[in-house]
Design a protein around this motif. Structure first.
Motif: not given
Length: 358
Positions: A130-142
């Protein structure tokens, strides 16, 4: 124009002028009284540049104390699940392509992946930094967020076997195309080496993939009806689910073991009163259950309770009454599988195990 009309017109003009003069005088008095309060220019808070927002930690702390911040339960829980899923990705279980754009981009940058993610025969997971929060998170299409990096992961193994080298090549090429579109840096692991690891992992999983069943057969002249089975099952905490079996759920919401028709005919709410069953099977899916040895002990206790209440007998796969010696041997086999999985750092019942044995 008659004299009457001229007189009326004059009266109207006089009234309008009187109202105008009165309004002008009122505004002059208002400005004289309150104008000083507006001479100093005040900045509109809604349009204040972001760089001017306070960043001092102590000030943020004071703001948080003054105004309680509420987080919706679903949002908080979702965030936790996302981080846990991304933490599971590993080169031993996934082919992971890392794409790093020059500047943050949104999920729509992965359009090619969203279009083809079901073409590889195995699960595809996408995590973003995440550019704002940092840390890896799941990405969904929308997803509306921006990301500075992506991990595109193709799972190597599930219960249908290992991913093929051809599918790995296709996935690698897709990741390369996406990186080229974004003019981004990309790290692409070697396909041949990954294919070898996939075969080895599949061999290990096949060796520990145990499904333990205890059969419950009615005594002579005893008929098991759907309604009676449902009543007894529900008394012991089992609930009928969409797969046509009754499930006992653990504290994490996962199936501990299930009760199904021995001939695999599904139980359905609307046909329970018409269903006659020749036998039942309690099933324990060893790799997907936490502490499966203890789970088996619980299953044996439940099997005995169900057999007693349904006037039935616990038997093995050959319909021979199950002895205490046989139960001990089964438990030892389960304990051996549990230990082997632990030694390979895939803990039975863990999130990693549940996705590999799916």
């Amino acid at each position: 124009m008659s004299e009457l009309q001229i007189s009326l017109l004059g009266v109207c003009i006089a009234v309008v002028l009187t109202i105008y003069i009165y309004n002008w005088w009122q505004q002059r008095q208002y400005r004289r009284k309150f104008g000083a309060a507006f001479k100093q220019r005040h900045e509109d808070a809604l349009y204040r540049p972001a760089v001017e927002l306070p960043t001092d930690d102590s000030l943020v702390e004071k703001m948080e104390q003054a105004v309680p911040i509420s987080i919706l339960p679903n949002e908080s829980q979702h965030g936790h699940m996302v981080d846990a899923m991304c933490a599971l990705l590993d080169k031993e279980t996934d082919y992971i392509a890392v794409i790093s754009p020059k500047s943050p981009v949104g999920a729509d940058a992965l359009t090619l992946l969203w279009q083809q993610r079901f073409d590889f025969g195995k699960s595809v997971h996408v995590c973003g930094l995440g550019a704002a929060r940092g840390g890896w998170e799941k990405v969904i299409a929308d997803s509306p967020l921006a990301y500075t990096s992506f991990k595109l992961a193709l799972q190597l193994v599930n219960r249908s076997g290992a991913v093929s080298e051809a599918k790995l090549m296709d996935f690698r090429e897709l990741a390369r195309k996406i990186a080229a579109q974004l003019h981004a840096g990309v790290v692409l692991p070697d396909v041949a080496e990954t294919a070898v690891r996939a075969v080895e992992l599949d061999k290990f999983c096949a060796g520990v993939d145990q499904m333990i069943g205890l059969n419950i057969l009615p005594s002579d002249k005893q008929i098991l009806t759907g309604n009676n089975i449902a009543r007894v099952a529900e008394q012991h905490g089992l609930r009928l689910q969409a797969d046509g079996a009754f499930h006992l759920i653990d504290t994490h919401g996962h199936t501990l073991f299930s009760l199904c028709n021995e001939d695999n005919t599904p139980f359905q709410h609307h046909t329970l009163d018409q269903l006659h069953v020749d036998g039942l099977t309690l099933l324990l899916d060893v790799p997907r259950v936490e502490q499966p040895s203890l789970g088996f002990d619980q299953m044996v206790v439940l099997a005995r309770q169900l057999a007693s209440e349904l006037r039935a007998t616990i038997v093995d796969a050959h319909h021979v009454a199950l002895s205490e010696g046989s139960i001990t041997l089964i438990r030892e086999r389960i304990a051996a599988v549990e230990a082997e999985m632990r030694a390979s750092h895939i803990i039975a019942g863990s999130a990693q195990a549940r996705r590999l044995f799916s």
